[in-house]
Design an enzyme around this catalytic site. Sequence first.
Site, PDB file in Angstrom:
ATOM      1  CB  SER A  12      84.200  14.390  55.079  1.00  0.00           C
ATOM      2  OG  SER A  12      82.885  14.842  54.923  1.00  0.00           O
TER       3      SER A  12
ATOM      4  CE  LYS B 236      82.107  13.388  52.185  1.00  0.00           C
ATOM      5  NZ  LYS B 236      81.912  14.863  52.249  1.00  0.00           N
TER       6      LYS B 236
ATOM      7  CE1 TYR C  80      78.814  11.256  51.853  1.00  0.00           C
ATOM      8  CE2 TYR C  80      76.824  11.777  53.090  1.00  0.00           C
ATOM      9  CZ  TYR C  80      78.085  12.113  52.656  1.00  0.00           C
ATOM     10  OH  TYR C  80      78.632  13.326  53.023  1.00  0.00           O
TER      11      TYR C  80
ATOM     12  CE1 TYR D 237      84.293  18.630  51.732  1.00  0.00           C
ATOM     13  CE2 TYR D 237      84.985  19.210  53.952  1.00  0.00           C
ATOM     14  CZ  TYR D 237      84.553  18.277  53.038  1.00  0.00           C
ATOM     15  OH  TYR D 237      84.389  16.988  53.431  1.00  0.00           O
TER      16      TYR D 237
ATOM     17  CB  VAL E  97      81.568  17.526  60.402  1.00  0.00           C
ATOM     18  CG1 VAL E  97      81.554  18.598  59.339  1.00  0.00           C
ATOM     19  CG2 VAL E  97      80.732  16.328  60.023  1.00  0.00           C
TER      20      VAL E  97
END
Length: 309
Positions: free
Chosen positions: A64, A67, A191, A243, A261
């Site tokens: 992530s 991103k 992605y 998050y 992760v």
Amino acid sequence: MTDLQDVVDSVYHDLADRIGEGKLADYIPELATIDPKQFGIALVTTDGTVHAAGDAETSFSIQSISKVFTLTLALGKIGDGLWKRVGREPSGNAFNSIVQLEQEKGKPRNPFINAGAIAVADVVLAGHLPKEAIGEIVQFIRHLADDESIAIDHNVARSETQTGYRNVALANFMRAFGNLNHPVEHVLGVYFHHCAIAMSCRQLAHAGLYLASAGRNPLSGGSVVSSSRARRINALMLMCGHYDGSGDFAYRVGLPGKSGVGGGILAIAPGKASIAVWSPGLNENGNSLLGSAALELLAQRTGWSVFGQ
Ligand code: DON
């Protein structure tokens, strides 16, 4: 004056007997095969000086953290138009939650939860074949890190393509609400591949440097984004980068950060440094357990915080 190498060494040293704590991200089978007993720190100051400790040269799956770079690209392509597709509020939910997406009619809360990053991938894909969009993302990251050796780990990409059922669900949901313009398989192809980019802490800290120095990459001297855009990306990282653990990270570390992760975290001390930490074991929110602890100590010992001295 604090010697940054001493700080980095002391943080590594003080956490060394906890290496291996936390849980691997086994929902992506390939990530469950990683040796959990690894820990690296790399800190690059805005003048380009590197301070590193531990496994700072070992490549890991950035997941992530990628991103941040796709968000930067998407803002470059459509600017504030992005906010029609994706929100910019913390979600208070897990990174792969589907609940909010239904309530909010297919508009993800922010660009860092999986749904939001999938919508961002759809923006990056516009006008391209999936493989061109993937190539553009890899090239952008190579440029930021000034390192042509950065590449995708195709075993990780394949592993997630075969098992990423929740992301397939999120993408189909968004497509049903009209918030994806391309076929779900194409968007997820982009992605899954950008999540599977492998980098070392040193490469990642280099790549994040534009966020620490007002949108400029001091290594190449070039402008990547405007200073106001860099500030806003940092704001999103602070509010949404971890998050449902974002509040705790802001409280403990006090710097914008983005986790993955694979066990990596990129943190930004504006005007001072870009910092990448990595240890594969995760906490209950899917963020690196030792990496968060390392950044907490590092922030304490440098005095760096976006909230004051
Ligand atoms: O989509 C996924 O689930 C992964 N490719 C990325 C998730 C992730 O890294 C969450 N971060 N802590």
